[in-house]
Design a protein around this motif. Structure first.
Motif, mmCIF file in Angstrom:
data_model
loop_
_atom_site.group_PDB
_atom_site.id
_atom_site.type_symbol
_atom_site.label_atom_id
_atom_site.label_comp_id
_atom_site.label_asym_id
_atom_site.label_seq_id
_atom_site.Cartn_x
_atom_site.Cartn_y
_atom_site.Cartn_z
ATOM 1 N N GLY A 375 43.871 16.494 -5.202
ATOM 2 C CA GLY A 375 43.835 15.180 -6.283
ATOM 3 C C GLY A 375 42.523 14.956 -6.338
ATOM 4 O O GLY A 375 42.327 14.352 -7.419
ATOM 5 N N GLU A 376 41.638 16.356 -6.270
ATOM 6 C CA GLU A 376 40.260 15.449 -6.797
ATOM 7 C C GLU A 376 39.838 16.889 -8.037
ATOM 8 O O GLU A 376 40.545 17.662 -8.569
ATOM 9 C CB GLU A 376 39.164 17.036 -5.432
ATOM 10 N N THR A 377 38.596 15.379 -8.616
ATOM 11 C CA THR A 377 38.769 15.910 -10.533
ATOM 12 C C THR A 377 37.743 16.952 -9.917
ATOM 13 O O THR A 377 36.358 16.300 -10.217
ATOM 14 C CB THR A 377 39.226 14.981 -10.705
ATOM 15 N N ARG A 552 33.026 15.598 -9.010
ATOM 16 C CA ARG A 552 31.941 16.332 -8.512
ATOM 17 C C ARG A 552 32.264 17.259 -9.435
ATOM 18 O O ARG A 552 33.326 17.158 -10.866
ATOM 19 C CB ARG A 552 32.638 17.053 -7.397
ATOM 20 N N ILE A 553 30.923 17.232 -10.035
ATOM 21 C CA ILE A 553 30.396 17.953 -11.714
ATOM 22 C C ILE A 553 30.149 19.406 -10.940
ATOM 23 O O ILE A 553 28.929 19.605 -9.829
ATOM 24 C CB ILE A 553 29.481 17.315 -12.152
ATOM 25 N N ILE A 561 27.258 29.559 -9.017
ATOM 26 C CA ILE A 561 27.056 27.340 -8.636
ATOM 27 C C ILE A 561 25.215 27.543 -9.098
ATOM 28 O O ILE A 561 25.482 27.519 -7.728
ATOM 29 C CB ILE A 561 27.688 27.161 -7.978
ATOM 30 N N VAL A 562 25.272 26.041 -9.539
ATOM 31 C CA VAL A 562 23.622 26.004 -9.294
ATOM 32 C C VAL A 562 23.437 24.399 -8.643
ATOM 33 O O VAL A 562 22.329 24.250 -8.309
ATOM 34 C CB VAL A 562 22.943 25.783 -10.855
ATOM 35 N N GLU A 563 24.407 23.709 -9.280
ATOM 36 C CA GLU A 563 23.860 22.796 -8.657
ATOM 37 C C GLU A 563 25.801 22.103 -8.177
ATOM 38 O O GLU A 563 26.428 22.495 -8.961
ATOM 39 C CB GLU A 563 24.081 21.491 -9.357
ATOM 40 N N ILE A 564 26.143 20.483 -7.526
ATOM 41 C CA ILE A 564 27.733 19.991 -7.351
ATOM 42 C C ILE A 564 27.237 18.683 -6.664
ATOM 43 O O ILE A 564 26.547 18.823 -6.028
ATOM 44 C CB ILE A 564 28.325 21.426 -5.971
ATOM 45 N N HIS A 567 27.736 12.295 -11.470
ATOM 46 C CA HIS A 567 27.533 12.563 -12.533
ATOM 47 C C HIS A 567 26.088 11.379 -11.659
ATOM 48 O O HIS A 567 24.798 12.429 -11.748
ATOM 49 C CB HIS A 567 28.320 11.729 -13.055
ATOM 50 N N ASP A 568 26.292 10.234 -10.824
ATOM 51 C CA ASP A 568 25.492 9.896 -10.612
ATOM 52 C C ASP A 568 23.795 10.344 -9.486
ATOM 53 O O ASP A 568 23.161 10.655 -9.885
ATOM 54 C CB ASP A 568 25.807 8.563 -9.730
ATOM 55 N N GLU A 569 24.905 11.244 -8.542
ATOM 56 C CA GLU A 569 24.226 11.643 -7.679
ATOM 57 C C GLU A 569 23.264 13.276 -8.356
ATOM 58 O O GLU A 569 22.118 13.278 -7.900
ATOM 59 C CB GLU A 569 25.148 12.875 -6.938
ATOM 60 N N LEU A 570 23.677 13.999 -9.228
ATOM 61 C CA LEU A 570 22.511 15.226 -10.140
ATOM 62 C C LEU A 570 22.110 13.877 -11.386
ATOM 63 O O LEU A 570 20.913 14.553 -11.006
ATOM 64 C CB LEU A 570 24.351 15.695 -11.151
ATOM 65 N N LEU A 571 22.178 13.512 -11.415
ATOM 66 C CA LEU A 571 20.830 12.475 -12.178
ATOM 67 C C LEU A 571 20.293 12.304 -11.549
ATOM 68 O O LEU A 571 18.663 12.193 -11.665
ATOM 69 C CB LEU A 571 21.182 10.931 -13.352
ATOM 70 N N ARG A 572 19.705 11.443 -10.174
ATOM 71 C CA ARG A 572 19.161 11.230 -9.944
ATOM 72 C C ARG A 572 17.886 12.734 -9.108
ATOM 73 O O ARG A 572 17.315 12.457 -9.177
ATOM 74 C CB ARG A 572 19.980 10.616 -7.729
ATOM 75 N N THR A 573 18.881 13.735 -8.568
ATOM 76 C CA THR A 573 17.961 14.584 -8.219
ATOM 77 C C THR A 573 17.671 15.562 -9.264
ATOM 78 O O THR A 573 16.311 16.336 -9.009
ATOM 79 C CB THR A 573 19.416 16.006 -7.791
ATOM 80 N N GLY A 574 17.774 15.506 -10.536
ATOM 81 C CA GLY A 574 16.600 15.621 -11.960
ATOM 82 C C GLY A 574 17.128 17.243 -11.777
ATOM 83 O O GLY A 574 15.533 17.661 -11.890
ATOM 84 N N GLY A 575 18.348 17.535 -11.337
ATOM 85 C CA GLY A 575 18.173 18.859 -12.021
ATOM 86 C C GLY A 575 18.586 19.613 -12.885
ATOM 87 O O GLY A 575 18.204 19.056 -14.362
ATOM 88 N N ALA A 576 18.947 20.813 -13.564
ATOM 89 C CA ALA A 576 19.299 21.582 -14.657
ATOM 90 C C ALA A 576 20.729 20.318 -15.173
ATOM 91 O O ALA A 576 20.603 20.086 -16.528
ATOM 92 C CB ALA A 576 20.332 22.509 -14.550
ATOM 93 N N TYR A 577 21.146 19.420 -14.493
ATOM 94 C CA TYR A 577 23.093 18.835 -15.123
ATOM 95 C C TYR A 577 22.017 17.412 -15.747
ATOM 96 O O TYR A 577 21.635 17.357 -16.935
ATOM 97 C CB TYR A 577 23.466 18.194 -14.529
ATOM 98 N N ALA A 578 20.568 17.110 -15.111
ATOM 99 C CA ALA A 578 20.113 15.719 -15.267
ATOM 100 C C ALA A 578 18.896 16.217 -16.823
ATOM 101 O O ALA A 578 19.140 15.562 -18.109
ATOM 102 C CB ALA A 578 18.996 15.423 -14.572
#
Length: 583
Positions: A375-377, A552-553, A561-564, A567-578
């Motif tokens: 059931g996870e996206t 999860r993204i 895999i470089v980040e998991i 959306h909000d968590e990845l923006l806060r970490t400031g990594g490749a996704y952000a």
């Protein structure tokens, strides 16, 4: 209709054995057809001996009843031609048609078994040429070999039998023709194979080029590149022309040489028989001279016909070899004997998965470890070539890991029959694939007797009813080839309805909204929100609107895999996704 294991019986460099296997179910009918042909063709070899008898009756002033008996016998054989011609066509031609049907069925099954990687490498136009042109070539060769080959054999055998009784002294002269013809055929055989293979490959390239040209016509016309497209096509056409001319030239040279040699032998036989009768060297009557002359002409024609079949047979055998390229392709998905999947909850676990394409020196996916709950996206993001599509193809089972393993609900997918697993999987691709049929047929593809209310509910959930109900024929509207009569957003909503009606447990969305305008994307996004509810979903996308609501993204780069995170968590970490979102 039963089918044998044809794909496992192709004999590589022995296409004659393959042909014998193809006709295994019709061998008795082929035998009956050959017998019927010999009966219908009997006037051809009976006429010279009856003509000789009539001439001798006239010259020797024998009773006139001999003339009437000869004429009556010929008339009987002529009348028999009609029913036996019908029987021959039914048995011989019918066998060729059934063989073609079995071959096309075997090729279709094999293409369904071959991996997605194989279909990515081999042009659809080439495969279409094999299924249509090559099978037709084998059918035509079989039919023409029957018409011409059996005719020649009937004439040859009938003439030799009559001569052995009526004028045995001339039999060695007639038998001399056979080894002479055999030498010519052996000389031709090797060269014909190379020329036929070259011509066949050029035709396959042409088929691929035509398919490419028709697909690119909108782009070609939009950019004014008509002359470029035509130049590419003209280059291919010139190559086909050159290969065809080489093949035709060889066939003509061979035919002319055979015709001269055999007819020269015929002139010698006529002169010898006439001299023997003139000088009384042998017991040869005037009727025998006419008979021997006619038989040698028939014999020469029969052997010439048999030799002229060599190019036709070579072409048919080359088509068998061509089909063998598909029937022997090793790129198969092996499911036989593996566990059937009856229930899917949707848990997918990747354990240090790696995958490399056979022709690539680098891994497309490396050390990919991810535990996806039912059931996870999961959204997969990254630059082009990061490995996203490879990862989802591993989920679908189109590809098998070259390292590590993938577990479905705790069971290694390597042990599962993936055909049964895919009953619980649906894919919504970037470009919806529709066939030329009605909207109803496209949505219910592969399902039987789906109630109309179920179809309409799926279409409503896919936001598709709003345009379907405006169409004059509604659900029975024909969409055109590849859905040409619908817009991109309409086709995509039909693809979502097709997925919804199957109620999948695992769903793959591969750039499902990337090609849509803003209005169409909004409608599709609403439909996707209904589609993903309660299912395990893998999303490949670039647009933020498609991925921001994922549980999860997974950010990928160079197959890893470089980040998991959300959306909000990845923006806060400031990594490749952000960094990608702020770019």
């Amino acid at each position: 209709m039963p089918h044998g294991p044809l794909d496992h019986r192709y004999r590589g460099e022995h296409p004659v054995r393959t042909l014998l296997y193809l006709f295994r179910e019709d061998r008795a009918k082929l035998g009956l057809g050959a017998g019927a042909f010999f009966v219908k063709h009997s006037p051809t070899w009976l006429t010279p001996v009856i003509t000789a008898h009539v001439i001798d009756v006239v010259v020797e002033r024998e009773p006139v009843t001999g003339i009437w008996l000869g004429a009556g016998l010929l008339l009987v054989t002529l009348v028999l031609n009609y029913p036996f011609a019908i029987l021959y066509t039914r048995w011989w031609y019918g066998s060729a048609r059934r063989m073609g049907m079995r071959m096309r069925s075997a090729l279709s099954r094999r293409m369904q078994q071959l991996s997605i990687g194989y279909h990515a490498r081999v042009s659809a136009g080439v495969l279409q040429t094999k299924v249509i042109r090559d099978v037709e070539s084998i059918e035509t060769s079989t039919q023409q070999v029957g018409d011409q080959g059996l005719s020649a054999l009937a004439t040859l055998s009938g003439a030799l039998v009559v001569i052995s009784f009526s004028a045995p002294a001339f039999l060695p002269v007639f038998l001399l023709v056979v080894p002479a013809a055999a030498v010519l055929v052996m000389w031709l055989r090797g060269r014909l194979r190379a020329y036929n293979e070259s011509f066949r490959q050029e035709v396959e390239q042409l088929s691929s080029r035509v398919g490419e040209m028709t697909t690119l016509i909108p782009i070609t016309r939009a950019h004014g590149l008509e002359s470029t497209a035509l130049n590419r096509m003209d280059g291919t056409l010139r190559q086909v022309f050159a290969a065809g001319m080489k093949l035709d030239g060889l066939n003509v040279r061979f035919g002319a040489l055979a015709w001269i040699l055999l007819n020269a032998l015929g002139v010698g036989c006529l002169a010898g028989a006439a001299l023997a009768a003139y000088h009384g060297w042998l017991s040869v009557t005037p009727g025998d001279v006419v008979m021997l002359s006619a038989y040698f002409a028939s014999l020469t024609g029969a052997v010439t016909t048999l030799m002229s079949l060599t190019p036709l047979i070579s072409k048919g055998l080359e088509s068998v070899r061509s089909l063998g390229e598909v029937l022997q392709a090793p790129d198969l998905e092996h499911n036989a004997g593996k566990a059937q999947v009856d229930v899917v909850h949707g848990g997918v676990r990747f354990e240090e998965v790696g995958f490399a394409y056979p022709e690539s020196a680098r891994n497309s996916v490396s050390d990919f470890t991810l535990d996806v709950r039912p059931g996870e996206t999961i959204a997969l993001v990254g630059a082009s070539g990061a490995g996203k599509s490879t990862a989802v193809n591993l989920v679908i089972g189109f590809l098998r890991p070259t390292r590590g393993r993938i577990l479905l609900d705790g069971v290694d997918m390597e042990a599962l029959d993936l055909r049964s697993y895919r009953r619980f999987v649906s894919v919504v691709p970037q470009e919806s694939i529709l066939f030329e049929g009605t909207i109803r047929d496209n949505v219910t593809y592969g399902l039987d007797d789906v109630p109309e209310d179920v179809v309409r509910r799926a279409l409503a959930d896919a936001n598709a009813l709003e345009f379907i109900d405006r169409l004059p024929a509604g659900l029975d509207t024909v969409v055109g080839e590849r859905g040409a009569r619908l817009s991109g957003g309409q086709k995509q909503r039909l693809a979502i309805a097709r997925a919804l009606i199957r109620d999948p447990r695992v769903l793959v969305l591969d750039e499902a909204t990337s090609a849509l305008d803003t209005k169409s994307e909004a409608l599709v996004q609403q439909a996707l929100a209904r589609l993903v509810h309660g299912r395990t979903v893998f999303v490949v996308a670039h647009r933020l609107s498609t991925i921001r609501n994922a549980d999860r993204i997974v950010v990928m780069d160079d197959g890893r895999i470089v980040e998991i995170g959300s959306h909000d968590e990845l923006l806060r970490t400031g990594g490749a996704y952000a960094r990608a979102q702020s770019a």
